[in-house]
Motif scaffolding. Structure first.
Motif, PDB file in Angstrom:
ATOM      1  N   TYR A  22      41.089  65.158  44.823  1.00 13.13           N
ATOM      2  CA  TYR A  22      41.399  63.731  44.940  1.00 13.13           C
ATOM      3  C   TYR A  22      42.905  63.511  45.106  1.00 13.13           C
ATOM      4  O   TYR A  22      43.333  62.679  45.915  1.00 13.13           O
ATOM      5  CB  TYR A  22      40.876  62.957  43.721  1.00 13.13           C
ATOM      6  N   GLU A  23      43.707  64.265  44.379  1.00 12.39           N
ATOM      7  CA  GLU A  23      45.160  64.145  44.523  1.00 12.39           C
ATOM      8  C   GLU A  23      45.620  64.589  45.907  1.00 12.39           C
ATOM      9  O   GLU A  23      46.506  63.968  46.501  1.00 12.39           O
ATOM     10  CB  GLU A  23      45.866  64.954  43.442  1.00 12.39           C
ATOM     11  N   TRP A  24      45.015  65.657  46.435  1.00 13.58           N
ATOM     12  CA  TRP A  24      45.368  66.097  47.788  1.00 13.58           C
ATOM     13  C   TRP A  24      45.043  64.997  48.790  1.00 13.58           C
ATOM     14  O   TRP A  24      45.824  64.720  49.691  1.00 13.58           O
ATOM     15  CB  TRP A  24      44.626  67.364  48.163  1.00 13.58           C
ATOM     16  N   PHE A  25      43.871  64.402  48.609  1.00 16.73           N
ATOM     17  CA  PHE A  25      43.448  63.323  49.503  1.00 16.73           C
ATOM     18  C   PHE A  25      44.409  62.141  49.420  1.00 16.73           C
ATOM     19  O   PHE A  25      44.901  61.664  50.440  1.00 16.73           O
ATOM     20  CB  PHE A  25      42.014  62.886  49.161  1.00 16.73           C
ATOM     21  N   THR A  26      44.698  61.666  48.226  1.00 17.04           N
ATOM     22  CA  THR A  26      45.561  60.483  48.091  1.00 17.04           C
ATOM     23  C   THR A  26      46.986  60.776  48.561  1.00 17.04           C
ATOM     24  O   THR A  26      47.601  59.927  49.212  1.00 17.04           O
ATOM     25  CB  THR A  26      45.567  59.928  46.655  1.00 17.04           C
ATOM     26  N   ARG A  27      47.496  61.966  48.277  1.00 14.65           N
ATOM     27  CA  ARG A  27      48.831  62.321  48.772  1.00 14.65           C
ATOM     28  C   ARG A  27      48.825  62.450  50.294  1.00 14.65           C
ATOM     29  O   ARG A  27      49.772  62.021  50.963  1.00 14.65           O
ATOM     30  CB  ARG A  27      49.326  63.613  48.123  1.00 14.65           C
TER      31      ARG A  27
END
Length: 141
Positions: A22-27
């Motif tokens: 999720y962090e990879w996606f949002t970043r």
């Protein structure tokens, strides 16, 4: 090693981005929005590898690939989305635009026509289809 805004590393010692999918996606989406599509592509590819069935990750990845001028890769990613969910008008539009940018004007026509049929109210869909059809007419003349 890249330093993030808060001084923390964006990547682990193994070369993988820090955080979870999720962090990879949002970043990745944030990088795309801020005008860094190549960096976004790297994070979103990692996210897509971890969550291969996520259409939202794939859409963001396709947009990043397109904006990085990797049109063939973007076409493949948009095609995956269309195959997974034929009701995604934006994926048809993206597929048509990516094919057009690779020089496959003939192949761009059908997905753009589908996008227009699904969303005739979107001027950029209609405009793209008109331009592709005009190009094809000019080539035939």
């Amino acid at each position: 090693m890249t330093q993030g805004r808060n001084g923390a590393s964006d990547f682990s010692d193994r070369g993988a981005p820090s955080g979870d999918v999720y962090e990879w996606f949002t970043r990745g989406v944030k990088l795309l929005r801020e005008g860094s599509p190549a960096a976004a592509t790297a994070l979103l590819q990692r996210a897509a590898q971890a969550e291969p069935e996520s259409r939202s990750i794939r859409e963001a990845l396709a947009r990043a690939q397109f904006n990085s001028r990797h049109y063939s890769e973007a076409a493949c990613t948009f095609q995956w989305i269309v195959d997974a969910n034929p009701a995604e008008d934006y994926a048809y539009y993206g597929l048509g635009m990516a094919r057009w940018r690779t020089g496959d004007v003939e192949g761009a026509q059908e997905p753009l026509a589908v996008a227009v049929a699904m969303r005739p109210d979107l001027r950029h869909y209609v405009s793209a289809l008109k331009q592709v059809r005009a190009t094809l007419r000019a080539r035939r003349a």
